[in-house]
Structure formats: C-alpha cells, structure tokens
Design a protein around this motif. Structure first.
Motif, PDB file in Angstrom:
ATOM      1  N   PRO A 478       0.817  -1.233   0.000  1.00  6.92           N
ATOM      2  CA  PRO A 478       0.000   0.000   0.000  1.00  6.92           C
ATOM      3  C   PRO A 478       0.841   1.269   0.000  1.00  6.92           C
ATOM      4  N   LEU A 479       2.026   1.211   0.633  1.00 11.68           N
ATOM      5  CA  LEU A 479       2.897   2.389   0.582  1.00 11.68           C
ATOM      6  C   LEU A 479       3.348   2.681  -0.847  1.00 11.68           C
ATOM      7  N   SER A 480       3.738   1.625  -1.571  1.00 13.32           N
ATOM      8  CA  SER A 480       4.137   1.806  -2.971  1.00 13.32           C
ATOM      9  C   SER A 480       2.983   2.340  -3.795  1.00 13.32           C
ATOM     10  N   LEU A 481       1.784   1.797  -3.556  1.00 15.75           N
ATOM     11  CA  LEU A 481       0.604   2.252  -4.288  1.00 15.75           C
ATOM     12  C   LEU A 481       0.338   3.724  -4.028  1.00 15.75           C
ATOM     13  N   MET A 482       0.436   4.123  -2.760  1.00 13.02           N
ATOM     14  CA  MET A 482       0.178   5.529  -2.420  1.00 13.02           C
ATOM     15  C   MET A 482       1.177   6.450  -3.099  1.00 13.02           C
ATOM     16  N   ILE A 483       2.462   6.108  -3.052  1.00 14.00           N
ATOM     17  CA  ILE A 483       3.483   6.968  -3.643  1.00 14.00           C
ATOM     18  C   ILE A 483       3.349   6.995  -5.162  1.00 14.00           C
ATOM     19  N   ALA A 484       3.137   5.823  -5.770  1.00 14.20           N
ATOM     20  CA  ALA A 484       3.021   5.758  -7.231  1.00 14.20           C
ATOM     21  C   ALA A 484       1.809   6.543  -7.721  1.00 14.20           C
ATOM     22  N   MET A 485       0.651   6.350  -7.072  1.00 12.03           N
ATOM     23  CA  MET A 485      -0.562   7.036  -7.511  1.00 12.03           C
ATOM     24  C   MET A 485      -0.461   8.536  -7.279  1.00 12.03           C
ATOM     25  N   THR A 486       0.052   8.930  -6.107  1.00 10.92           N
ATOM     26  CA  THR A 486       0.153  10.357  -5.803  1.00 10.92           C
ATOM     27  C   THR A 486       1.088  11.060  -6.779  1.00 10.92           C
ATOM     28  N   CYS A 487       2.251  10.486  -6.997  1.00 13.00           N
ATOM     29  CA  CYS A 487       3.209  11.107  -7.933  1.00 13.00           C
ATOM     30  C   CYS A 487       2.653  11.143  -9.350  1.00 13.00           C
ATOM     31  N   THR A 488       1.984  10.076  -9.756  1.00 17.12           N
ATOM     32  CA  THR A 488       1.430  10.050 -11.111  1.00 17.12           C
ATOM     33  C   THR A 488       0.356  11.117 -11.286  1.00 17.12           C
ATOM     34  N   ILE A 489      -0.571  11.193 -10.338  1.00 14.93           N
ATOM     35  CA  ILE A 489      -1.671  12.156 -10.437  1.00 14.93           C
ATOM     36  C   ILE A 489      -1.146  13.592 -10.425  1.00 14.93           C
ATOM     37  N   LEU A 490      -0.235  13.877  -9.499  1.00 15.23           N
ATOM     38  CA  LEU A 490       0.268  15.246  -9.386  1.00 15.23           C
ATOM     39  C   LEU A 490       1.135  15.636 -10.578  1.00 15.23           C
ATOM     40  N   PHE A 491       2.054  14.762 -10.951  1.00 12.80           N
ATOM     41  CA  PHE A 491       3.073  15.172 -11.915  1.00 12.80           C
ATOM     42  C   PHE A 491       2.625  15.018 -13.366  1.00 12.80           C
ATOM     43  N   VAL A 492       1.541  14.282 -13.613  1.00 15.91           N
ATOM     44  CA  VAL A 492       0.938  14.329 -14.950  1.00 15.91           C
ATOM     45  C   VAL A 492       0.447  15.743 -15.241  1.00 15.91           C
ATOM     46  N   GLN A 493      -0.229  16.338 -14.261  1.00 17.39           N
ATOM     47  CA  GLN A 493      -0.721  17.709 -14.442  1.00 17.39           C
ATOM     48  C   GLN A 493       0.443  18.685 -14.548  1.00 17.39           C
ATOM     49  N   ASP A 494       1.469  18.506 -13.707  1.00 20.23           N
ATOM     50  CA  ASP A 494       2.624  19.404 -13.764  1.00 20.23           C
ATOM     51  C   ASP A 494       3.359  19.282 -15.095  1.00 20.23           C
ATOM     52  N   THR A 495       3.483  18.052 -15.602  1.00 15.97           N
ATOM     53  CA  THR A 495       4.176  17.846 -16.873  1.00 15.97           C
ATOM     54  C   THR A 495       3.435  18.546 -18.008  1.00 15.97           C
ATOM     55  N   MET A 496       2.110  18.398 -18.026  1.00 10.23           N
ATOM     56  CA  MET A 496       1.328  19.063 -19.064  1.00 10.23           C
ATOM     57  C   MET A 496       1.385  20.578 -18.920  1.00 10.23           C
ATOM     58  N   VAL A 681     -10.206  20.176 -11.200  1.00  9.25           N
ATOM     59  CA  VAL A 681     -11.178  19.074 -11.238  1.00  9.25           C
ATOM     60  C   VAL A 681     -10.474  17.736 -11.065  1.00  9.25           C
ATOM     61  N   ASN A 682      -9.376  17.544 -11.788  1.00  8.81           N
ATOM     62  CA  ASN A 682      -8.648  16.278 -11.672  1.00  8.81           C
ATOM     63  C   ASN A 682      -8.052  16.110 -10.287  1.00  8.81           C
ATOM     64  N   TYR A 683      -7.573  17.192  -9.700  1.00  7.73           N
ATOM     65  CA  TYR A 683      -7.000  17.089  -8.358  1.00  7.73           C
ATOM     66  C   TYR A 683      -8.070  16.702  -7.335  1.00  7.73           C
ATOM     67  N   VAL A 684      -9.252  17.312  -7.434  1.00  5.31           N
ATOM     68  CA  VAL A 684     -10.320  16.983  -6.490  1.00  5.31           C
ATOM     69  C   VAL A 684     -10.751  15.528  -6.646  1.00  5.31           C
ATOM     70  N   ALA A 685     -10.973  15.119  -7.888  1.00 12.32           N
ATOM     71  CA  ALA A 685     -11.482  13.767  -8.128  1.00 12.32           C
ATOM     72  C   ALA A 685     -10.456  12.700  -7.772  1.00 12.32           C
ATOM     73  N   MET A 686      -9.247  12.821  -8.341  1.00 11.33           N
ATOM     74  CA  MET A 686      -8.249  11.793  -8.103  1.00 11.33           C
ATOM     75  C   MET A 686      -7.644  11.894  -6.707  1.00 11.33           C
ATOM     76  N   GLY A 687      -7.830  13.038  -6.045  1.00 17.97           N
ATOM     77  CA  GLY A 687      -7.383  13.157  -4.663  1.00 17.97           C
ATOM     78  C   GLY A 687      -8.070  12.165  -3.753  1.00 17.97           C
ATOM     79  N   LEU A 688      -9.279  11.759  -4.123  1.00 15.95           N
ATOM     80  CA  LEU A 688      -9.980  10.740  -3.333  1.00 15.95           C
ATOM     81  C   LEU A 688      -9.236   9.415  -3.368  1.00 15.95           C
TER      82      LEU A 688
END
Length: 807
Positions: A478-496, A681-688
């Motif tokens: 679960p720790l790996s999942l949390m870090i992978a999902m959080t980094c992916t969600i945040l940095f996809v938006q930052d990359t774009m 919108v993506n931050y609110v939704a995927m933040g869940l």
C-alpha cells in the motif's frame, strides 16, 4: 460454517477492523463515482430564464454523424461549444401555426457592467421569464433596464462593455424579478441586435402556449425544446458538464474499484496471515479445505455486507461534496442536480461484497489446500516463497505493464492518454504486490547489512525483516501504491502545465500581452499608437472535425510571424488568409493532412466550413491544435472578446499602453506565460484515490503492528527494553518506506516518462523536487504514525499478560 464465522468475528474484532475500514472506503468511492456517472447519463438542468416559456425553438447544439454498417444505420452526436443561432424569419413561420398565441424572439450576448459579467438581451424577450417592471419604463436608444439583482437604480448611468464597444447607458427601469446565476441587462430591440452582431439571426424563439410546432420547422435549422431540455439551451455548459461527469465518473469509478480490490486483497491477506495458527488448528482437527474456504468466504461476506451498506450511505454524502466542489470550480452548473437512484449504492454494495469474497478466497487459498499434518508447521514458520500461480500472475502483470507503457508513449491526446496513464501505474503496482515477497526478500538481504550498525535494535529489525518477508511485503504494497498514484496524479498535471507554459514562452515574440477580455475597438486603438508595429488579436475556441474536438485559436494574420512563433515545420504562416488554417503536427497526423489539403470542420456555433492547410506547426500544446482566421472565429462564438492581444512595440512604454486600454491588463512576455493550466477538477477527483490509499497505508501498518503484541512481549521477557523495541519498529518501518519509495518512484517515473513522450515529445517529465519530497515525507509520517501508536498500546501491558492474552 456461518455460525463459526460469526463466532470468529465476535472474538477477533480487531483482526477484521482493518478489512472493514478498507471496504467502507471502497464502497463510498464506488457509490460516489456511480452517482456522478448516473448524473451524467440521466441528469437534467432545470431552466431558469426560460422556466415560464412552454416551448423553445433554437438551433441544434450538436454535430451529427451518420454511418451505415450493412443494414444498420448508426447516428452519433457531439455538442458544439457555442450557441447555434437561427434565422429570425422562423418566428413569422411559427406565428402561422394553429393554436400559437404568441411568439417571442430573443438575442443573447455577453457584456460587462462595472467589471461584472452580465447577459444582454433585447427588451422584447422580457416575456420569456417573464420579467416585469418594478419601476421605470422600457428602454429606448441609449438606455437599459436592469434586473433586480444588478443593484442599479433608475436614472443612474452605467459603463457597459461589449465586444463591439464600451458605452455609457442610462438606466431607464428596474425589473421586479432576478434570476439565480444570471444577471440580465435589457437593451432596446435595435440596440441589442446591433450589439449581438448577428443581423437577421436570433438565439431563441419562445412559443406560447405549448403546441406542436415541429411540422412547421421541417427543413429548417430550428429544433424544438420542451421540459428540462429548455435548460440545455439556457445553460450550454450543462451538456459539457454531463459529458465530463460521465467520463470522470467512469474513469474514477474504474480506478477506485481496481485500487479497492488491490487494497482489500492486501488487507485480507494480512488478516489471514495473522490467523494462520487458528486456521491450521482447524485443518489439524479434520476441517476440510471446502469448509475452510466456506469459513473464510463467510467471514468476508459478513464483514463486507455492513461495510458495503455503510460505505454506500457515506458515498451519497461524498457525491454531494464532489458536486459542491465542481460547482465551485465552475465546471458544473449549480442547477444540475445529482441523480441519486437505487443502482449506484446497490452496485457499490455488490462490488464490495465481490471484492471481499474474492480477496478472502484468494488470500486463504494456500491455507485451505495444505495437508493437516503440515498445517501447524506452515503456521509456525511461513515459507518465504510464493506459489507458482502467483509468480505467473506477477510476471503476466509485469508484461502488461510493459505493454501499457509502450502504448502510453504513443498516445498524443489527453483524452486518450489519461485513462491509460492511471491503468499503467495500477498494473505496475499489482505486479509489485504479486511479487512482493520476492522483492521483500531481495530488499531485506540488501538492507540487513546497514541495519546491523544500530546494534541491538538494528540486529532485531534485520532478523524480523528476514523472517517476516510476507508481512514486510504487505506493508510495502500500500505504501508503494500511495506513492506511485500520488506522484502520477500530481506530476501528470505538472508535466502538461509545464509543457504548455514552455511552448507558450518559446512561441511568444511579442513585447507586451494585453488582456484578458479585450474588445476589438481597443485593439484598433492600440494599433494607432506611435511605435506600435503589430497587434495580433487572439481568441480561443474549440471546433470539431467530424466528431473529434480540437482546441483552436483565432488570430489576426497581419504580421503574425512577428508576434507568434508556432514552430512551423511545413508551409508558412505568411500564406494564411480568410480561407486557410494552420494545423499542429499532432492534429495533422490524426487528420492525415498535409500542406494545401482541405479540412472540413464545424465552428463553435455549428457552422460548417472548409479551409485549406497553409502551415503545420510543432507548438500545439501552447497555442492549440488549429489556428484559424480571427474574423471567422469571432463571427461564430458567444463571446467575441479577445482573450489576449500580442503587441510588437519595442519603443513603446508600458504606461503608454495602459493609458489607452482603460483597465485592461498589460503584461510582459514573462508574466504572460507564468500561469499554469487549471487542473482543479482532476485534483479533487483523483485526490480521493490518494486519500483512500493513505487510509489503506495506515490501516495495513497498524494491523501489522498490533498483531505483534506476543512477539514484543517475548522480546521484553528476554531483556529488550521498550526504547530498543520502539527503535526496532521505527527502523523496520523506515526500511519499508525506503523500499516503497524506490518502487513507487520507479512506477511513477516509468509511467510519467511514457506519458510525457506521447504528449510532449520528451521522455523527461516535469517533477517539482519540493513537491516530490513532500509526498515522500507525508508517506513516511503516515507509516511512522501507524507504527508508533499501536506499538505504544501494545507495550503498555506486562509481558506475561500479553503472552497469556494471545494464548
């Protein structure tokens, strides 16, 4: 076995508390996403301005495409971005329909009063609501009637800015009525028609009373709207909001379900590991594998049912919270009510029951199948390896992760890449979860050496990690999942966002950027200033080629290459004229066009046009996939005010421009490209999802620590101090965090690199270092908190009592 399962739950509440919490969160997420999806499919927007009008006639707000497959004819429709206007002559035709008592026409256009946005109309359309005068009289030339919410009084003068001009009007009257969400300003009929800029056209025709007028509209662009369909015409963004809810609810719901299954499987696996001795005793006293499976499945159903019901109830509240956030972000109209039906909560309960039963059966499969003679030995010393089936499944997921990564690196549109991005990260994480014990064994072999430098606590931590690889893996997952999902969600938006800003910065040659909401007459005034060389007006819109939507900009072409560098790779911007366009390389590949080819597209208001390709350019992210003539775009959008104007004037001072603009902003090149795109919108939704995985981390680590009461008591009996034990547990947790950070970062980095390759052409994603460190710090803090608190509780009891309790 159900009775036995009830007794087990009654006497081992703590062991099942973690699974119960995980299932509650899963059900809440699935239910909330289901409600959003259902609202997108069946939700309706109630009319406000047109609530008193039984029948509306307006343009078709969709682009339609009909295809034939043999004898089957399929018709698809996609909404256009702006209002489709209709000829005013249709009103005369409707007046001849038997039963029609009154026909009212309306024009609608945006305006600004003292900096506040309002909607302008002609006074002849006041009966549509209806609006009535509280004081004053109907407007004449140079006058307006304000609604009650505008805060204006009769006789006052107001500065009104529209796309064509800025002018002072006298308030001739104030209405009794005011509408939620829409402040209205009424002009004389002739003035409204002039300001709307659509001669011979109207936005809506109202028909009184309700009669069938469809036959009279045959062969015309007019479409009949009644009931809640009238709300779609009043609030054009409602249809876009419904489509957004469908895509968001589906994507978020699917991701939530996959994450939920992964988390629940891990939680049940840990719960069954903690009960290995108990289950082994049942096998030793002749319980059959089928009975063990039924016991574990029954426990899962008994935990899953109340968890699903509670989670579904919480999910309804969560859906309303999400709706309030989306309304606040402006992506959902406030009068689009949630559709709360039977199916989303029922689907959440069934999904949770299915996930719990599957997770329990999969987790207990090994225990149920071993021979009774081996059962107690299996419970005492768990084999470090994993089953061949789990190994094969893990390798298959690794292959799936590679395939999805390669696919993601070829996707060039955000709509296509977004769902694949999350799926790629999840598949990699599932592979890590399946192969977790192998990874944990390798990690402990490497980490054991530095741990022994901490003397007693380090030696104990190394020994525990070496013998408890399954437990270590259950914490790392679960720790790996949390870090992978959080980094992916945040940095996809930052990359774009970074790619958009970089392309905008590189392509902006102007000395100044004016805006936003700049009238064309103001741009003309700037052109007349001494020292101003070129003024390029820029207007943003979206168009459709077939049914595919493309972001576009409308630009004035005179001197364009002196203010804007699109990175032309073929053709020339100098060839652009009234019947041409420029296309980004991404759009050109998608459409299969080259320079001089023709593109048939549909403008924002549904008007079809055919333009020839004058140039192909690289910087589509920063400037839009299509670049069109400004005059063409301005004639077919609801708001013809320019978003910005690019000014080439190296010898003109900034304050000289500001004096002409009358309050419109003046930015230099750096300031104009400093803002990131809005991804709220993506931050609110995927933040869940991030919150869910964070809960899973705390839940799993707390369960793993709480189950070690007997172990800690034995260590205390042989002389280990509380301080040494707490240091041992912290070291173990930090090692788990280190492994999880490594795995989660690698998963996110592989996923982000593939995403960046497809979307920006660069394999190097944009990762803000400070944000990344904050993610790691948050994961470490959660892990340590979930370890320390249960450990402190476990160490409060006396060692002999703790051992006796477990026995």
């Amino acid at each position: 076995m159900i009775g036995f399962a009830l007794n087990t739950l009654r006497h081992r509440k703590a062991a099942f508390a973690g699974a119960f919490l995980a299932l509650v969160c899963a059900a809440a997420l699935v239910c909330a996403c289901g409600i959003l999806l259902d609202t997108g499919l069946r939700g309706a927007v109630e009319p406000v301005r047109y609530a008193g009008t039984p029948v509306l006639v307006a343009g078709d707000q969709n682009v339609r495409e009909t295809t034939r497959d043999g004898d089957k004819v399929k018709s698809k429709a996609k909404p256009v971005s702006d209002r489709a206007w209709i000829p005013s002559s249709l009103a005369d035709r409707l007046r001849t329909v038997p039963g029609v008592r009154k026909v009212v026409t309306e024009v609608t256009f945006p305006a600004t009063v003292e900096g506040r946005p309002v909607w302008g109309h002609g006074w002849e359309s006041a009966p549509l609501t209806p609006f009535t005068l509280r004081e004053g009289r109907a407007p004449a030339a140079g006058e307006v009637v304000a609604d009650a919410a505008a805060g204006l009084s009769v006789g006052s003068r107001v500065n009104v800015r529209t796309a064509t001009a800025t002018r002072v009007y006298r308030v001739a009257g104030v209405t009794t009525e005011a509408l939620d969400q829409r402040t209205s300003l009424f002009f004389s009929t002739e003035e409204a028609a002039r300001l709307a800029g659509r001669p011979g056209m109207v936005s809506v025709i109202g028909v009184f009373p309700e009669v069938d007028v469809a036959p009279a509209l045959a062969g015309t662009p007019g479409v009949v709207y009644t009931g809640d369909e009238r709300g779609r015409i009043e609030f054009l963004n409602a249809e876009k909001a419904r489509i957004k809810l469908v895509s968001l609810g589906g994507a978020l719901g699917g991701t939530s379900l996959i994450v939920a299954i992964l988390v629940v499987v891990g939680t049940f696996a840990l719960s069954i590991q903690q009960r290995q001795r108990e289950l082994a005793l049942l096998r030793a006293v002749a319980a059959t594998p089928r009975q063990i499976r039924r016991l574990i499945g029954g426990e899962a159903l008994l935990v899953g049912l109340p968890a699903g019901l509670l989670g579904a109830g919480l999910g309804v509240g969560l859906a309303f919270w999400l709706r309030s956030q989306f309304v606040g972000l402006g992506v959902m109209p406030a009068n689009l009510s949630l559709v709360v039906g039977f199916f989303p909560p029922a689907a959440a309960v069934l999904a949770v029951l299915g996930a719990a039963w599957t997770a329990a059966r999969v987790s207990g499969r090994r225990t149920a199948r071993i021979r009774p003679v081996e059962a107690l030995g299996e419970a005492a010393v768990r084999p470090p390896g994993i089953s061949p089936g789990r190994t094969i499944a893990g390798l298959a997921c690794l292959g799936g992760g590679v395939a999805l990564t390669l696919l993601l690196s070829t996707l060039e549109t955000e709509a296509a890449s977004s769902p694949v991005t999350m799926l790629t990260a999840l598949v990699w994480t599932i592979a890590v979860a399946l192969l977790g014990p192998i990874i944990a064994r390798a990690a402990t072999a490497v980490l054991g050496l530095p741990l022994r430098a901490f003397r007693v606590s380090g030696h104990l931590a190394a020994a525990n990690l070496r013998t408890g690889t399954h437990r270590f893996a259950s914490v790392v997952t679960p720790l790996s999942l949390m870090i992978a999902m959080t980094c992916t969600i945040l940095f996809v938006q930052d990359t774009m966002g970074h790619a958009v800003v970089e392309q905008s910065r590189q392509g902006n040659r102007a000395d100044y950027v004016l805006g936003p909401r700049l009238p064309g007459v103001t741009a003309d005034a700037v052109r007349r200033l001494e020292g101003v060389e070129v003024v390029t007006e820029v207007m943003r819109t979206s168009v459709r080629v077939g049914l595919e939507r493309y972001g576009a900009q409308g630009v004035t072409t005179a001197g364009l290459e002196r203010t804007m560098d699109l990175g032309v790779s073929a053709g020339s911007l100098g060839r652009m004229g009234a019947d041409t366009l420029a296309v980004s390389e991404t759009a050109a590949r998608s459409l299969g066009v080259e320079v001089a080819d023709e593109v048939r597209l549909t403008l924002g208001d549904g008007t079809p046009v055919t333009l020839a390709v004058a140039a192909i350019y690289r910087r589509g992210l920063g400037f839009g996939d299509l670049t069109l003539p400004h005059a063409l775009v301005a004639a077919h959008v609801d708001d013809p005010l320019n978003q910005t104007a690019l000014v080439s004037a190296p010898s003109v001072r900034r304050d000289a421009l500001a004096a002409v603009l009358g309050g419109v902003g003046v930015l230099d090149r750096v300031e104009a490209t400093a803002e990131q795109s809005n991804a709220g919108v993506n931050y609110v939704a995927m933040g869940l999802i991030i919150a869910f995985t964070a809960i899973a981390v705390v839940n799993t680590i707390a369960m793993a620590t709480s189950d070690r009461t007997r172990e800690l008591a034995l260590l205390r009996l042989v002389g280990t101090t509380r301080r040494q034990l707490m240091r041992m547990l912290r070291l173990e947790t930090l090692m788990a965090v280190l492994v999880a950070v490594t795995l989660g970062t690698l998963i996110a980095l592989v996923t982000l690199s593939a995403f960046s390759t497809g979307m920006t052409g660069s394999a190097l994603p944009y990762v803000p270092v400070l944000t990344y460190l904050e993610v790691i710090a948050a994961a470490a803090a959660l892990a340590l908190l979930a370890t320390v608190l249960p450990a402190l509780l476990a160490l409060r009891s006396r060692p002999a009592e703790a051992i006796g309790t477990r026995e």
